[in-house]
Design a protein around this motif. Sequence first.
Motif, PDB file in Angstrom:
ATOM      1  N   ALA A 199       0.832  -1.208   0.000  1.00 20.04           N
ATOM      2  CA  ALA A 199       0.000   0.000   0.000  1.00 20.04           C
ATOM      3  C   ALA A 199       0.865   1.256   0.000  1.00 20.04           C
ATOM      4  CB  ALA A 199      -0.910  -0.002   1.218  1.00 20.04           C
ATOM      5  N   LEU A 200       0.268   2.357  -0.464  1.00 22.70           N
ATOM      6  CA  LEU A 200       0.945   3.643  -0.400  1.00 22.70           C
ATOM      7  C   LEU A 200       1.144   4.038   1.053  1.00 22.70           C
ATOM      8  CD1 LEU A 200      -0.954   5.611  -3.196  1.00 22.70           C
ATOM      9  CD2 LEU A 200       1.371   4.666  -3.303  1.00 22.70           C
ATOM     10  N   ARG A 201       2.297   4.633   1.347  1.00 22.88           N
ATOM     11  CA  ARG A 201       2.640   4.979   2.730  1.00 22.88           C
ATOM     12  C   ARG A 201       2.063   6.350   3.083  1.00 22.88           C
ATOM     13  NH1 ARG A 201       6.553   2.371   5.474  1.00 22.88           N
ATOM     14  NH2 ARG A 201       7.248   3.266   7.461  1.00 22.88           N
ATOM     15  N   PRO A 202       1.089   6.393   4.002  1.00 22.87           N
ATOM     16  CA  PRO A 202       0.520   7.698   4.367  1.00 22.87           C
ATOM     17  C   PRO A 202       1.451   8.464   5.292  1.00 22.87           C
ATOM     18  CG  PRO A 202      -0.465   5.969   5.693  1.00 22.87           C
ATOM     19  CD  PRO A 202       0.450   5.277   4.719  1.00 22.87           C
ATOM     20  N   ALA A 203       1.364   9.768   5.230  1.00 26.00           N
ATOM     21  CA  ALA A 203       2.112  10.601   6.167  1.00 26.00           C
ATOM     22  C   ALA A 203       1.414  10.591   7.518  1.00 26.00           C
ATOM     23  CB  ALA A 203       2.199  12.030   5.648  1.00 26.00           C
ATOM     24  N   PRO A 204       2.160  10.700   8.613  1.00 21.63           N
ATOM     25  CA  PRO A 204       1.510  10.758   9.931  1.00 21.63           C
ATOM     26  C   PRO A 204       0.464  11.856  10.025  1.00 21.63           C
ATOM     27  CG  PRO A 204       3.877  10.427  10.184  1.00 21.63           C
ATOM     28  CD  PRO A 204       3.636  10.688   8.729  1.00 21.63           C
ATOM     29  N   GLU A 205       0.734  12.995   9.365  1.00 20.82           N
ATOM     30  CA  GLU A 205      -0.217  14.108   9.401  1.00 20.82           C
ATOM     31  C   GLU A 205      -1.562  13.710   8.790  1.00 20.82           C
ATOM     32  OE1 GLU A 205       2.818  14.189   8.237  1.00 20.82           O
ATOM     33  OE2 GLU A 205       3.957  15.733   9.340  1.00 20.82           O
ATOM     34  N   GLU A 206      -1.519  12.895   7.753  1.00 20.53           N
ATOM     35  CA  GLU A 206      -2.750  12.444   7.105  1.00 20.53           C
ATOM     36  C   GLU A 206      -3.575  11.583   8.046  1.00 20.53           C
ATOM     37  OE1 GLU A 206      -1.903  10.343   3.536  1.00 20.53           O
ATOM     38  OE2 GLU A 206      -3.969   9.690   3.221  1.00 20.53           O
ATOM     39  N   LEU A 207      -2.903  10.736   8.816  1.00 23.15           N
ATOM     40  CA  LEU A 207      -3.605   9.862   9.755  1.00 23.15           C
ATOM     41  C   LEU A 207      -4.168  10.654  10.935  1.00 23.15           C
ATOM     42  CD1 LEU A 207      -1.039   6.926   9.670  1.00 23.15           C
ATOM     43  CD2 LEU A 207      -3.322   6.940   8.642  1.00 23.15           C
ATOM     44  N   ILE A 208      -3.435  11.644  11.385  1.00 26.34           N
ATOM     45  CA  ILE A 208      -3.936  12.488  12.480  1.00 26.34           C
ATOM     46  C   ILE A 208      -5.140  13.293  12.014  1.00 26.34           C
ATOM     47  CG2 ILE A 208      -3.364  14.502  13.894  1.00 26.34           C
ATOM     48  CD1 ILE A 208      -0.603  13.264  14.298  1.00 26.34           C
ATOM     49  N   ALA A 209      -5.116  13.765  10.768  1.00 25.46           N
ATOM     50  CA  ALA A 209      -6.269  14.483  10.225  1.00 25.46           C
ATOM     51  C   ALA A 209      -7.502  13.584  10.174  1.00 25.46           C
ATOM     52  CB  ALA A 209      -5.938  15.011   8.829  1.00 25.46           C
ATOM     53  N   LEU A 210      -7.293  12.309   9.845  1.00 27.50           N
ATOM     54  CA  LEU A 210      -8.398  11.352   9.836  1.00 27.50           C
ATOM     55  C   LEU A 210      -8.990  11.215  11.239  1.00 27.50           C
ATOM     56  CD1 LEU A 210     -10.028   9.133   8.313  1.00 27.50           C
ATOM     57  CD2 LEU A 210      -8.217   7.530   8.970  1.00 27.50           C
ATOM     58  N   CYS A 211      -8.133  11.145  12.247  1.00 25.81           N
ATOM     59  CA  CYS A 211      -8.605  11.043  13.629  1.00 25.81           C
ATOM     60  C   CYS A 211      -9.386  12.292  14.037  1.00 25.81           C
ATOM     61  CB  CYS A 211      -7.426  10.831  14.576  1.00 25.81           C
ATOM     62  SG  CYS A 211      -6.653   9.208  14.431  1.00 25.81           S
ATOM     63  N   ARG A 212      -8.919  13.457  13.625  1.00 25.62           N
ATOM     64  CA  ARG A 212      -9.629  14.690  13.973  1.00 25.62           C
ATOM     65  C   ARG A 212     -11.033  14.707  13.385  1.00 25.62           C
ATOM     66  NH1 ARG A 212      -4.440  17.797  12.903  1.00 25.62           N
ATOM     67  NH2 ARG A 212      -3.550  18.142  14.979  1.00 25.62           N
ATOM     68  N   GLU A 213     -11.203  13.987  12.278  1.00 25.82           N
ATOM     69  CA  GLU A 213     -12.496  13.965  11.616  1.00 25.82           C
ATOM     70  C   GLU A 213     -13.527  13.161  12.404  1.00 25.82           C
ATOM     71  OE1 GLU A 213     -12.176  12.602   7.631  1.00 25.82           O
ATOM     72  OE2 GLU A 213     -14.345  12.648   7.245  1.00 25.82           O
ATOM     73  N   PHE A 214     -13.086  12.141  13.143  1.00 25.56           N
ATOM     74  CA  PHE A 214     -14.020  11.212  13.771  1.00 25.56           C
ATOM     75  C   PHE A 214     -13.944  11.188  15.295  1.00 25.56           C
ATOM     76  CE2 PHE A 214     -13.419   9.496   9.476  1.00 25.56           C
ATOM     77  CZ  PHE A 214     -14.741   9.314   9.088  1.00 25.56           C
ATOM     78  N   LEU A 215     -12.970  11.840  15.889  1.00 22.25           N
ATOM     79  CA  LEU A 215     -12.760  11.727  17.333  1.00 22.25           C
ATOM     80  C   LEU A 215     -12.857  13.074  18.022  1.00 22.25           C
ATOM     81  CD1 LEU A 215      -9.681   9.309  17.281  1.00 22.25           C
ATOM     82  CD2 LEU A 215     -12.056   8.691  17.822  1.00 22.25           C
ATOM     83  N   MET A 216     -13.080  13.029  19.321  1.00 23.08           N
ATOM     84  CA  MET A 216     -13.002  14.235  20.140  1.00 23.08           C
ATOM     85  C   MET A 216     -11.558  14.725  20.151  1.00 23.08           C
ATOM     86  SD  MET A 216     -16.068  14.797  21.353  1.00 23.08           S
ATOM     87  CE  MET A 216     -15.877  15.739  22.883  1.00 23.08           C
TER      88      MET A 216
END
Length: 498
Positions: free
Chosen positions: A440-457
């Motif tokens: 798989a393509l390697r995501p940047a940590p920032e991309e994963l943190i942005a995903l968390c901000r979308e769904f989490l407190m």
Amino acid sequence: MGFRSRFAQLLDEAPEGAPAIEFEGRWVSWGLLQSVSRAIDAILHEHSFGEGTRVGIVLENRPEHVGAMLGLMATRRCLVTLSPLQPPERLSADIERSDVPFVVVSTEMLARPGIRESIEKVGHVIELDPAGRVSVSGASIGSTSTASPDTAIEMLTSGTTGPPKRVRLSDRQFDRSLETSVPEPKPDVLFRNGVSLVYTPLVHIGGLWGAVSALYSGRKIVLMHRFVLDQWVDSVERHRPRAAGLVPGALRAVLDADVPAEKLSSLQVVTSGTTFCPPDLADAFFDKYGIRVLMTYGATEFAGAIAAWTLPMHQKWWASKSGSAGRAMPGVDLQVVGPDGDALPVGETGLLEVRSAQSSAGSGTWVRTSDLARVDADGFVFIVGRADDAIVRGGFKVQPAEVAQVLERHPSVREASVAPFPDDRLGHVPVAGVELVPGALRPAPEELIALCREFLMPYEVPVHVVVLDELPRTPSSKVSRVDLLDAVQHSMLLGKSA
């Protein structure tokens, strides 16, 4: 028949040439197991250490170590397991803490720095070489250890969330656990058909239980140092067992390797324990191979499984109960309680309690686990997290499983794990590691943190994420949060995490 009597029977009556363990492509006979057992027993008797004596064993996945283990059980002594998977410094410290008068250890392990010296601080070395030859050394007994009658094993836990701890498992617990899950051997029958595959470490309850239960019932075992896909597939293809065990990581390895279905055609079921098995993984395995994956739930403290699926249950209920760890095993009661200790209504989530003869407290006492669970109206238990997994961030509680589920929404992430990182201001903050889907393509940590901000407190969002090809694991294939925290800290120092 109790397990101690059964192993004494096998070691006394099994024909010397009868095959017992397949290891590294050859069969090891009962004769070798018998000779190891008798030699160790003679050494202990010579030094006047009889029943109840605590004997340490640096327990490796090797046939001669199985012989030592069975011999100590048969002669009513107490095994104190010592993990060969530890670095030498940690193993040396564990040996000294164990305070045992004798330690059984392989020639290879004895050559590691500090091991002999640590053993001789507390007692004698019983050296066991690969051919099963036994020798003793050490000038004096420094141990102050007392006998531990009716204790079968002082067993190490797997150490997923911190240093492994040792728990005492009684004769009664082992006997009860065998009664509920293994056919009772007939007094006049030594052996039965079938072969069990054992690849998880004997020093942990999953591997030890696999070997003990198979040999108790009279089956032969195929013993591996660890899970190696090609070896496991070859063993299944040659021996054609109807059942085998695979932890979730091994299930994924079989699927990722696209193992031909005909090689696994003898299998009717695969059991999966040690950690949560995602329902979609179990479904993918069934869709490809037609083999049902039966989850189990247990702990070292209960000497094995206390809840599980059976094949008939799975055929009837899986479509509506996927994700469950199954139902309580015979003789086991489960309930869920709230913070005040009162039992909660059916279907509500709280702390899981267990009442069973497999518990050290006995069959009349409820024992509280650290698992958050719910039990539905049909008796199926769903493990939803661990109470002690909660990360308290400035007074707010973060459930790692919920954060991991969000990270796993990313198409490149196969598995995520979340752990508490010390913080001077907030106490702890959540950090995470993710394991990538192969290719798989390697995501940047920032991309994963942005995903968390979308769904989490906001307080649930991890402050650091490290992207890994593979998450660090314990020998039982659970994610090692101790090593994950080390990886996160290293990444932070290099400035590569968010």
